[in-house]
Design a protein around this motif. Sequence first.
Motif, short mmCIF file in Angstrom:
data_model
loop_
_atom_site.label_atom_id
_atom_site.label_comp_id
_atom_site.label_asym_id
_atom_site.label_seq_id
_atom_site.Cartn_x
_atom_site.Cartn_y
_atom_site.Cartn_z
N LYS A 196 0.74 -1.24 0.00
CA LYS A 196 -0.02 -0.13 -0.16
C LYS A 196 0.92 1.19 0.06
CE LYS A 196 -3.87 1.93 2.33
NZ LYS A 196 -4.95 2.00 3.61
N PHE A 197 0.54 2.06 -0.93
CA PHE A 197 1.40 3.35 -1.10
C PHE A 197 0.81 4.52 -0.38
CE2 PHE A 197 1.30 0.88 -5.03
CZ PHE A 197 2.39 0.04 -4.82
N LEU A 198 1.53 5.05 0.61
CA LEU A 198 1.10 5.95 1.60
C LEU A 198 1.37 7.44 1.11
CD1 LEU A 198 2.27 4.15 4.86
CD2 LEU A 198 -0.02 3.83 3.48
N ARG A 199 2.59 7.70 0.76
CA ARG A 199 2.93 9.01 0.34
C ARG A 199 3.96 9.02 -0.95
NH1 ARG A 199 5.07 12.46 3.81
NH2 ARG A 199 4.32 11.27 5.75
N PRO A 200 3.90 9.95 -1.85
CA PRO A 200 4.58 9.88 -2.95
C PRO A 200 6.11 9.59 -2.93
CG PRO A 200 3.19 11.89 -2.80
CD PRO A 200 3.20 11.28 -1.27
#
Length: 259
Positions: free
Chosen positions: A60-64
Motif C-alpha cells: 500500500k502506497f502511503l505517500r509519494p
Amino acid sequence: MAAHNFAVSSENKIHDDAVAATYGFEGGLVPGVGVFGYLSRPVLDLWGDAWLEAGSIEAKFLRPTYDGDDVRAVARSDGEELVLELLDSKAQLCAVGKARRGVDESDAPAFAPAPLPEPRWPPVAAEVPVGKAVGSLELGGLAAESPSGVIDRYRDDHPRYAPDHEDLRLHPAFFPDQANTLLAANVALGPWIHTESRLRFLAPPSPADDLRLQGVIASATERRGHEMVTLELEATTAGHVVARLTHTAIVKPRRNAGR
C-alpha cells in the motif's frame, strides 16, 4: 537505491512534474509498480524461489516517492510473514506491505476472457459497472518482459530475473504493471494514481507459455473526493491460474490530492 520515475513520458501525466504540481505534489510520482518492485527484492533475498512459486506480497502506497530520492526497502519477520516498509531519504514511510510463503488456493480460473468495452468506461465510480468482466489482456510469454525493463522499471538486478537464467521467472511487479495497462484499456483515464496491490503466486509459468490477464470490477467508490476502482484479476495460461491480483487505483484524483 535511487528511486526512478520511469514513466515521465507515459500517458498518465501524474508522472509529469508540471501536471503533478497542479495536484499539489512536489513533482512527478514514481510509479506504484516501481515501489512494488522495490519492496519485493528483500523478500526474494530472504525466501528465494519457494516464495515465487507459492507465496504472496501486498503493498500500500502511503505517500509519494520522487525521482532520484534515496529510498530503502526493509523487511522484518513477524511470525509467519514479513512486514515490509519503504523509507525515503528523510526516513518517512512511503509504502507498507506484507509477504507470506505458501498459498492454498485453487488454480482453476474463476473468470473468463472478455472483450474490451467500447467506449471505455468513464473514470467515475457511479458509472463503472461493479461485478462486470473487464476486457482481458493478452500478455504473451516471459519474453514480453525485457531484462532491461526489470532493471530500469523496478531497479532490480537480481540474477533470478536475468535472461540467461536456466529457470527464468517473471518479476513480481510485472503483474501489477500489466494490471495498470488493463485498467487503462477499460477506463478512460486522465492523470491517475495506483494505490495498492495484493499478489498471490500459484504456479510458475513456463517461458513458452502465453499469459492472459482477466477478471472483474470488484468495487468502484468515491472516497474523500477521489474516484477509486478495485480490480480482481488472474493471470492464466494453459487452463490454469499462475497468479491472482487485487489491484486498486484512484482513477480520478481530487485536485489537491498531494496536500
